[in-house]
Design a protein around this motif. Structure first.
Motif, PDB file in Angstrom:
ATOM      1  N   ALA A 216       2.959  -9.060   2.997  1.00  0.00           N
ATOM      2  CA  ALA A 216       2.461  -8.046   4.002  1.00  0.00           C
ATOM      3  C   ALA A 216       1.673  -7.011   3.314  1.00  0.00           C
ATOM      4  N   ARG A 217       0.961  -6.201   4.164  1.00  0.00           N
ATOM      5  CA  ARG A 217       0.106  -4.993   3.612  1.00  0.00           C
ATOM      6  C   ARG A 217       0.892  -3.908   3.499  1.00  0.00           C
ATOM      7  N   LEU A 218       1.787  -3.606   4.803  1.00  0.00           N
ATOM      8  CA  LEU A 218       2.757  -2.530   5.027  1.00  0.00           C
ATOM      9  C   LEU A 218       4.212  -2.891   4.821  1.00  0.00           C
ATOM     10  N   VAL A 219       4.913  -1.941   4.137  1.00  0.00           N
ATOM     11  CA  VAL A 219       6.307  -2.230   4.157  1.00  0.00           C
ATOM     12  C   VAL A 219       7.182  -0.728   4.450  1.00  0.00           C
ATOM     13  N   PRO A 220       8.351  -0.628   4.949  1.00  0.00           N
ATOM     14  CA  PRO A 220       9.012   0.493   5.569  1.00  0.00           C
ATOM     15  C   PRO A 220       9.315   1.086   4.254  1.00  0.00           C
ATOM     16  N   VAL A 221       9.534   2.639   4.346  1.00  0.00           N
ATOM     17  CA  VAL A 221      10.305   3.169   3.343  1.00  0.00           C
ATOM     18  C   VAL A 221      11.586   4.017   4.186  1.00  0.00           C
ATOM     19  N   VAL A 222      12.727   3.454   3.393  1.00  0.00           N
ATOM     20  CA  VAL A 222      13.973   3.812   4.345  1.00  0.00           C
ATOM     21  C   VAL A 222      14.954   4.344   3.270  1.00  0.00           C
ATOM     22  N   ASP A 223      15.555   5.767   3.747  1.00  0.00           N
ATOM     23  CA  ASP A 223      16.221   6.312   2.876  1.00  0.00           C
ATOM     24  C   ASP A 223      17.655   6.573   3.633  1.00  0.00           C
ATOM     25  N   ASP A 224      18.537   5.747   3.350  1.00  0.00           N
ATOM     26  CA  ASP A 224      19.954   5.944   3.661  1.00  0.00           C
ATOM     27  C   ASP A 224      20.019   5.485   5.068  1.00  0.00           C
ATOM     28  N   GLY A 225      19.195   4.381   5.602  1.00  0.00           N
ATOM     29  CA  GLY A 225      19.312   4.031   7.001  1.00  0.00           C
ATOM     30  C   GLY A 225      18.279   4.584   8.000  1.00  0.00           C
ATOM     31  N   ARG A 226      17.649   5.481   7.226  1.00  0.00           N
ATOM     32  CA  ARG A 226      16.445   6.228   8.086  1.00  0.00           C
ATOM     33  C   ARG A 226      14.930   6.168   7.580  1.00  0.00           C
ATOM     34  N   VAL A 227      14.206   5.798   8.312  1.00  0.00           N
ATOM     35  CA  VAL A 227      12.761   5.499   8.126  1.00  0.00           C
ATOM     36  C   VAL A 227      12.198   6.685   7.751  1.00  0.00           C
ATOM     37  N   THR A 228      11.692   6.834   6.503  1.00  0.00           N
ATOM     38  CA  THR A 228      10.856   8.256   6.267  1.00  0.00           C
ATOM     39  C   THR A 228       9.482   7.924   6.048  1.00  0.00           C
ATOM     40  N   GLY A 229       8.992   6.712   6.206  1.00  0.00           N
ATOM     41  CA  GLY A 229       7.513   6.399   6.095  1.00  0.00           C
ATOM     42  C   GLY A 229       7.211   5.129   6.057  1.00  0.00           C
ATOM     43  N   VAL A 230       5.849   4.712   5.677  1.00  0.00           N
ATOM     44  CA  VAL A 230       5.494   3.398   5.685  1.00  0.00           C
ATOM     45  C   VAL A 230       4.397   3.383   4.522  1.00  0.00           C
ATOM     46  N   LEU A 231       4.601   2.463   3.596  1.00  0.00           N
ATOM     47  CA  LEU A 231       3.971   2.315   2.181  1.00  0.00           C
ATOM     48  C   LEU A 231       2.947   0.991   2.497  1.00  0.00           C
ATOM     49  N   ASP A 232       1.647   1.515   2.258  1.00  0.00           N
ATOM     50  CA  ASP A 232       0.365   0.604   2.316  1.00  0.00           C
ATOM     51  C   ASP A 232       0.331   0.242   0.746  1.00  0.00           C
ATOM     52  N   LEU A 233       0.268  -1.094   0.724  1.00  0.00           N
ATOM     53  CA  LEU A 233       0.070  -1.783  -0.629  1.00  0.00           C
ATOM     54  C   LEU A 233      -1.242  -1.522  -1.397  1.00  0.00           C
ATOM     55  N   ALA A 234      -2.368  -1.217  -0.312  1.00  0.00           N
ATOM     56  CA  ALA A 234      -3.449  -0.811  -0.844  1.00  0.00           C
ATOM     57  C   ALA A 234      -3.720   0.402  -1.311  1.00  0.00           C
ATOM     58  N   ASP A 235      -2.708   1.512  -0.935  1.00  0.00           N
ATOM     59  CA  ASP A 235      -2.708   2.778  -1.308  1.00  0.00           C
ATOM     60  C   ASP A 235      -2.269   2.652  -2.940  1.00  0.00           C
ATOM     61  N   VAL A 236      -0.979   1.706  -2.935  1.00  0.00           N
ATOM     62  CA  VAL A 236      -0.376   1.500  -4.303  1.00  0.00           C
ATOM     63  C   VAL A 236      -1.558   1.013  -5.422  1.00  0.00           C
ATOM     64  N   ALA A 237      -2.204  -0.116  -5.006  1.00  0.00           N
ATOM     65  CA  ALA A 237      -3.155  -0.609  -5.765  1.00  0.00           C
ATOM     66  C   ALA A 237      -4.170   0.510  -6.193  1.00  0.00           C
ATOM     67  N   ARG A 238      -4.579   1.309  -5.278  1.00  0.00           N
ATOM     68  CA  ARG A 238      -5.720   2.498  -5.499  1.00  0.00           C
ATOM     69  C   ARG A 238      -4.958   3.459  -6.680  1.00  0.00           C
ATOM     70  N   ALA A 239      -3.858   3.727  -6.407  1.00  0.00           N
ATOM     71  CA  ALA A 239      -3.199   4.641  -7.404  1.00  0.00           C
ATOM     72  C   ALA A 239      -3.090   3.861  -8.757  1.00  0.00           C
ATOM     73  N   ILE A 240      -2.724   2.879  -8.775  1.00  0.00           N
ATOM     74  CA  ILE A 240      -2.807   2.102 -10.249  1.00  0.00           C
ATOM     75  C   ILE A 240      -3.941   1.959 -10.872  1.00  0.00           C
ATOM     76  N   ARG A 241      -4.930   1.660 -10.057  1.00  0.00           N
ATOM     77  CA  ARG A 241      -6.329   1.683 -10.714  1.00  0.00           C
ATOM     78  C   ARG A 241      -6.733   3.207 -11.131  1.00  0.00           C
ATOM     79  N   ALA A 242      -6.351   4.264 -10.567  1.00  0.00           N
ATOM     80  CA  ALA A 242      -6.766   5.485 -10.912  1.00  0.00           C
ATOM     81  C   ALA A 242      -6.020   6.075 -12.187  1.00  0.00           C
ATOM     82  N   THR A 243      -4.916   5.265 -12.626  1.00  0.00           N
ATOM     83  CA  THR A 243      -4.055   5.806 -13.736  1.00  0.00           C
ATOM     84  C   THR A 243      -4.726   5.455 -15.091  1.00  0.00           C
TER      85      THR A 243
END
Length: 390
Positions: free
Chosen positions: A363-390
């Protein structure tokens, strides 16, 4: 010479394999004889022929066969060196992708991310120790031989070559095994693998320069002129080590940058709506979260206990006529999350990448959950772009 090659990040679905001939499998990985090995075998056979002729002048053309047998013996020792790496790597939880016999000797590639300094130390040290054990075995067999003949000379050559390969690979600089041992030691002391990699990489550059200086300076200290063949060979080895050390330094710094990536830093903000809400409710909630600005929040559909169930598909929402948004449930325009794909906001670096690779289910999108509370959504395309920028 031989090197072991841990991956700096979790393995991609289909690791790139060296080109060559697969002759078997060890630790579940293919053993590959690359095309460059045949060039190395030919050159080394030609180089060893004069030594064989000087030790056994009556062999004639048979000296070429003896020299080639020695080359096979040498590369057989390299194979056992790499097999030792592979078996210990798999025992320490790594995924071994290949063992390759190459122009420069060989390498073992594995992925999975070394979890502790001890893992790196054990995987690295077992290769040179294998060669030193082979050297001892050949030496005892040589000493036990009653006569000096061609097989006896091969035993002596096997002892000398394995002793050299084992000792050379223990030199403390990447990409040699001794460099990984140094990396593990610095990692254990500082608690930072990246620091160990960079230190061992710079040590590898010192070793590379030292190899060339050895061929140039040592003969002068003995009152002789440097042998051009030794100088050229040392220059080639030094260039190989320098390039490998530079790559290790770059990978270490890249790993440091990757370690700075966190799920919280990469995730987009989220607004929650319950199951049974309408598309109009979802759009109103997103607009309210934007506070009059451009809506940028992900709309996450949650079930009982605010468990993230799905995320609204913006494209599907636009396809719903405005007149129907008040009666169309969010279920109709939502994409379900893969069960178990949620990541905590503090997860970072290779741990984050490993969990995404293992649990996102494609899946492209995964939820970010802190102690049972949804705090955001992580887009794996953004992760890939961040890695390429390192």
């Amino acid at each position: 010479m031989t090197t072991s090659e841990p991956a700096s990040t979790p393995a991609p679905p289909a690791p790139q394999r060296s080109k060559g001939f697969v002759i078997g499998r060890v630790a579940g990985a293919p053993v590959i004889v690359t095309r460059s090995w045949f060039l190395a075998a030919f050159v080394l056979t030609i180089l060893f022929v004069p030594n064989v002729q000087s030790l056994a002048p009556g062999l004639g053309a048979g000296a070429y066969l003896v020299a080639f047998v020695f080359v096979l013996l040498l590369f057989g020792s390299v194979f056992l060196h790499e097999a030792a790496h592979a078996l210990v790597a798999r025992a320490r939880g790594q995924n071994v992708t290949e063992l390759a016999v190459t122009l420069w000797g060989g390498h073992t590639a594995y992925t999975g991310g070394l979890g502790r300094p001890l893992d790196g130390f054990l995987v690295a040290v077992v290769g040179p120790l294998t060669n030193l054990a082979l050297a001892a075995g050949f030496w005892f067999a040589y000493q036990a031989s009653p006569v000096l003949n061609v097989p006896t000379l091969l035993l002596f050559a096997g002892a000398a070559s394995n002793a050299f390969v084992g000792a050379f690979n223990l030199l403390p600089g990447l990409p040699l095994d001794g460099g990984q041992i140094l990396e593990s030691a610095v990692w254990a002391v500082t608690g930072k693998r990246t620091t160990g990699t960079v230190v061992a990489g710079w040590a590898g550059r010192v070793v590379a320069v030292g190899v060339l200086l050895w061929a140039l300076v040592v003969p002068y200290l003995r009152g002789a002129t440097p042998d051009i063949t030794n100088v050229l060979l040392s220059a080639l080895i030094g260039a190989f080590l320098w390039a490998g050390a530079g790559a290790a330094i770059s990978n270490g710094r890249r790993r440091e940058a990757v370690d700075g990536l966190t799920a919280a830093g990469l995730a987009g903000p989220a607004v929650l709506v319950p199951l049974g809400a309408t598309v109009a409710d979802a759009l109103d909630a997103r607009a309210a979260a934007a506070g009059g600005g451009t809506p940028s929040h992900y709309v996450v559909v949650v079930g009982h206990g605010d468990v993230p169930v799905a995320v609204i598909d913006g494209g599907a929402v636009t396809a719903v006529p405005e007149s129907a948004r008040g009666v169309t449930l969010v279920d109709a325009v939502a994409v379900p999350f893969v069960p178990g794909s949620a990541v905590p906001p503090a997860l970072s670096g290779t741990d984050l990448l490993t969990q995404l690779a293992q649990r996102s289910g494609g899946a492209r999108l995964v939820p970010v959950v802190d102690d049972g509370r949804v705090t955001g959504v992580l887009d794996l395309a953004d992760v890939a772009r961040a890695i390429r920028a390192t």
